[in-house]
Scaffold this active site. Structure first.
Site, mmCIF file in Angstrom:
data_model
loop_
_atom_site.group_PDB
_atom_site.id
_atom_site.type_symbol
_atom_site.label_atom_id
_atom_site.label_comp_id
_atom_site.label_asym_id
_atom_site.label_seq_id
_atom_site.Cartn_x
_atom_site.Cartn_y
_atom_site.Cartn_z
ATOM 1 N N PRO A 202 -8.635 0.926 -4.604
ATOM 2 C CA PRO A 202 -9.615 1.555 -5.492
ATOM 3 C C PRO A 202 -9.168 1.530 -6.953
ATOM 4 C CG PRO A 202 -8.386 3.232 -4.291
ATOM 5 C CD PRO A 202 -7.893 1.903 -3.796
ATOM 6 N N HIS B 130 -20.927 -9.177 -8.021
ATOM 7 C CA HIS B 130 -20.817 -7.976 -7.177
ATOM 8 C C HIS B 130 -21.726 -8.068 -5.943
ATOM 9 C CE1 HIS B 130 -19.235 -3.649 -7.657
ATOM 10 N NE2 HIS B 130 -19.420 -3.890 -6.382
ATOM 11 N N GLU C 33 -18.771 -5.468 -16.258
ATOM 12 C CA GLU C 33 -19.959 -5.949 -15.533
ATOM 13 C C GLU C 33 -21.195 -5.077 -15.746
ATOM 14 O OE1 GLU C 33 -18.161 -5.617 -11.504
ATOM 15 O OE2 GLU C 33 -19.888 -4.377 -11.006
ATOM 16 N N ASP D 78 0.870 -1.181 0.000
ATOM 17 C CA ASP D 78 0.000 0.000 0.000
ATOM 18 C C ASP D 78 0.903 1.225 0.000
ATOM 19 O OD1 ASP D 78 -1.782 2.159 0.823
ATOM 20 O OD2 ASP D 78 -3.197 0.583 1.401
ATOM 21 N N ASP E 95 -15.509 -11.087 -7.768
ATOM 22 C CA ASP E 95 -16.835 -10.562 -7.452
ATOM 23 C C ASP E 95 -17.136 -9.363 -8.348
ATOM 24 O OD1 ASP E 95 -19.228 -10.539 -5.814
ATOM 25 O OD2 ASP E 95 -18.480 -8.646 -4.965
ATOM 26 N N THR F 134 -12.293 -8.555 -5.180
ATOM 27 C CA THR F 134 -13.623 -8.069 -4.768
ATOM 28 C C THR F 134 -13.672 -6.546 -4.890
ATOM 29 O OG1 THR F 134 -12.854 -7.952 -2.475
ATOM 30 C CG2 THR F 134 -14.087 -9.933 -3.106
ATOM 31 N N SER F 135 -12.658 -5.958 -5.581
ATOM 32 C CA SER F 135 -12.594 -4.487 -5.594
ATOM 33 C C SER F 135 -13.247 -3.860 -6.821
ATOM 34 C CB SER F 135 -11.153 -4.020 -5.435
ATOM 35 O OG SER F 135 -10.772 -4.188 -4.087
ATOM 36 N N ARG F 136 -12.583 -3.881 -7.942
ATOM 37 C CA ARG F 136 -13.157 -3.334 -9.174
ATOM 38 C C ARG F 136 -12.639 -4.151 -10.349
ATOM 39 N NH1 ARG F 136 -16.435 -1.639 -6.543
ATOM 40 N NH2 ARG F 136 -17.088 0.491 -6.092
HETATM 41 P P1 NAI Z 1 -10.181 2.211 1.525
HETATM 42 O O1 NAI Z 1 -10.223 3.554 0.890
HETATM 43 O O2 NAI Z 1 -10.411 2.105 2.997
HETATM 44 O O3 NAI Z 1 -8.764 1.510 1.203
HETATM 45 C C1 NAI Z 1 -8.157 1.499 -0.053
HETATM 46 C C2 NAI Z 1 -6.654 1.347 0.172
HETATM 47 O O4 NAI Z 1 -6.035 1.154 -1.097
HETATM 48 C C3 NAI Z 1 -6.001 2.566 0.833
HETATM 49 O O5 NAI Z 1 -5.261 2.186 1.968
HETATM 50 C C4 NAI Z 1 -5.085 3.116 -0.266
HETATM 51 O O6 NAI Z 1 -3.900 3.728 0.247
HETATM 52 C C5 NAI Z 1 -4.778 1.843 -1.042
HETATM 53 N N1 NAI Z 1 -4.248 2.076 -2.377
HETATM 54 C C6 NAI Z 1 -4.431 3.130 -3.216
HETATM 55 N N2 NAI Z 1 -3.729 2.964 -4.336
HETATM 56 C C7 NAI Z 1 -3.068 1.783 -4.217
HETATM 57 C C8 NAI Z 1 -2.161 1.072 -5.053
HETATM 58 N N3 NAI Z 1 -1.802 1.549 -6.256
HETATM 59 N N4 NAI Z 1 -1.707 -0.120 -4.607
HETATM 60 C C9 NAI Z 1 -2.043 -0.601 -3.397
HETATM 61 N N5 NAI Z 1 -2.905 0.033 -2.564
HETATM 62 C C10 NAI Z 1 -3.400 1.210 -2.970
HETATM 63 O O7 NAI Z 1 -11.216 1.331 0.709
HETATM 64 P P2 NAI Z 1 -12.017 0.030 1.212
HETATM 65 O O8 NAI Z 1 -13.258 0.440 1.887
HETATM 66 O O9 NAI Z 1 -11.071 -0.893 1.899
HETATM 67 O O10 NAI Z 1 -12.428 -0.597 -0.194
HETATM 68 C C11 NAI Z 1 -11.494 -1.205 -1.067
HETATM 69 C C12 NAI Z 1 -12.162 -1.436 -2.397
HETATM 70 O O11 NAI Z 1 -13.202 -2.411 -2.249
HETATM 71 C C13 NAI Z 1 -12.900 -0.207 -2.926
HETATM 72 O O12 NAI Z 1 -12.032 0.584 -3.698
HETATM 73 C C14 NAI Z 1 -13.998 -0.765 -3.748
HETATM 74 O O13 NAI Z 1 -13.592 -0.780 -5.090
HETATM 75 C C15 NAI Z 1 -14.173 -2.197 -3.249
HETATM 76 N N6 NAI Z 1 -15.506 -2.496 -2.734
HETATM 77 C C16 NAI Z 1 -16.176 -3.563 -3.258
HETATM 78 C C17 NAI Z 1 -17.436 -3.916 -2.805
HETATM 79 C C18 NAI Z 1 -18.145 -5.127 -3.350
HETATM 80 O O14 NAI Z 1 -19.320 -5.314 -3.051
HETATM 81 N N7 NAI Z 1 -17.499 -5.962 -4.123
HETATM 82 C C19 NAI Z 1 -18.109 -3.127 -1.771
HETATM 83 C C20 NAI Z 1 -17.294 -2.053 -1.226
HETATM 84 C C21 NAI Z 1 -16.053 -1.748 -1.725
#
Ligand code: NAI
Length: 330
Positions: free
Chosen positions: A206, A295, A263, A173, A258, A232-234
């Site tokens: 993200p 998702h 999608e 990170d 996911d 599970t992110s994007r």
């Molecule tokens: P968050 O904002 O708390 O954490 C994201 C982390 O990624 C941060 O610590 C940031 O510094 C880090 N980051 C940024 N650029 C990076 C890189 N190039 N390499 C490594 N790390 C990097 O976000 P949270 O809440 O943990 O969510 C993570 C992801 O989960 C979201 O971006 C969203 O896309 C996804 N998500 C998916 C859901 C689903 O239903 N499948 C539901 C909610 C979120």
């Protein structure tokens, strides 16, 4: 009573929101909000939208003319809303910044275990009274190296769950949480180490211009042979065509998704009686070591309860004039 037009309604939205309060009169629409459908908000003071509704400049102008003062996103992401245009049109925008990081983290680990122990195949087999164990050999998470990409809210919980399996957890990170890592026995590593050392890779970062296709042909080529990946992110974090090539070569030993690059227009819908026009997803689904959920990682009772609580509280504040809940205003 605050009239609220609710777009892209699914049965589970109705289940939670309809009974939340009798001070909001919901107008549930199954279609999405867009410039074309915005006129249907006439008479409503608030609109409630999800990830695929599009509140662009034209849409927001129509909403404003219709008397809408609040756009409440029932999700965290807001790339579908033109925030500048909303400000100009005097429409406040609120969202639900974090509903349940546990929901997503637990789903990620659930997907991994399904894949590592071939539970998806065993489930289908036993239902057909095929009790053979042939080709169901799995692997243990214990003592494996798990690479967590992104140690935000979800990544940290996922890392902690994997520590519970006594796996070695390494993380990447750009904004490391060193104190947390030391407490949890997690080691930060550079991107190269994460790619080359991980037996399991889980993505929790993200989608940004610089993270688009983070896992591309070049990244797959450097991974440990047989790595198992969870996303599970994007969807766009992975170049799906390069992934298919890596699966064919065996570089990627399995993947649970996911989210999928394309999608939109597929996930959240029942297309079972239609011809799927996407050519890549069916190829992915043809692999025995690929697991796809549509998702649904966020979809727990706890998360929906929280999404509903935050959204309805903010809509009700339209009447009382109290400030929006902390961290929800955009
Ligand atoms: P968050 O904002 O708390 O954490 C994201 C982390 O990624 C941060 O610590 C940031 O510094 C880090 N980051 C940024 N650029 C990076 C890189 N190039 N390499 C490594 N790390 C990097 O976000 P949270 O809440 O943990 O969510 C993570 C992801 O989960 C979201 O971006 C969203 O896309 C996804 N998500 C998916 C859901 C689903 O239903 N499948 C539901 C909610 C979120």
């Amino acid at each position: 009573m605050i009239e609220t037009a609710f777009y892209d309604t699914k049965p589970y939205d109705r289940q939670y929101f309809a009974k939340a309060t009798d001070r909001i009169k919901w107008r549930f629409h199954e279609f999405r909000l867009s410039a074309e459908t915005a006129a249907t908000a006439k008479g409503a003071r608030a609109v409630c939208v999800f990830v695929h509704d599009v509140a662009d400049r034209r849409c927001l102008a129509t909403l404003s003319q219709s008397g809408v003062r609040l756009l409440a996103l029932r999700c965290a992401g807001h790339n579908n809303v033109d925030l500048n245009a909303a400000r100009e049109q005097n429409i406040a925008v609120v969202r639900v910044p974090a509903y349940s990081p546990h929901a997503v983290a637990e789903h990620a680990v659930g997907l991994l275990l399904t894949l590592s122990r071939k539970i998806h195949r065993a489930y289908n087999r036993v239902r057909e009274h095929n009790f053979s164990l042939n080709s169901l050999i799995g692997f243990e998470v214990f003592d494996k190296t798990v690479g967590i990409v992104g140690t935000g809210k979800i990544g940290r919980i996922t890392a902690e769950i994997f520590r519970g399996f006594q796996a070695k957890v390494i993380a990447y990170d750009p904004a490391p949480m060193r104190e947390w890592a030391a407490q949890q026995g997690v080691n930060y590593a550079d991107w190269e180490t994460l790619l080359t050392q991980s037996d399991i890779l889980s993505l929790h970062l993200p989608l940004l211009p610089e993270t688009n296709h983070l896992l591309n042909a070049e990244a797959f080529a450097r991974m440990k042979h047989g790595v198992v990946i969870v996303n599970t992110s994007r969807g766009k974090l992975i170049d799906t065509r390069a992934l298919i090539a890596a699966l064919k070569r065996g570089t990627v030993g399995g993947i649970a998704l996911d989210v999928y690059e394309e999608e939109e227009g597929i996930f959240f819908q029942d297309l079972s009686d239609r011809v799927l026009l996407d050519d890549v997803l069916p190829r992915l689904l043809s692999f025995p070591n690929v697991l796809v959920t549509a998702h649904q990682a966020f979809l727990t009772h706890e998360a929906l309860t929280e999404i509903c609580r935050v959204t309805t509280t903010n809509i009700l504040r339209l009447e009382t004039g109290e400030p929006w809940l902390a961290g929800t205003a955009l």
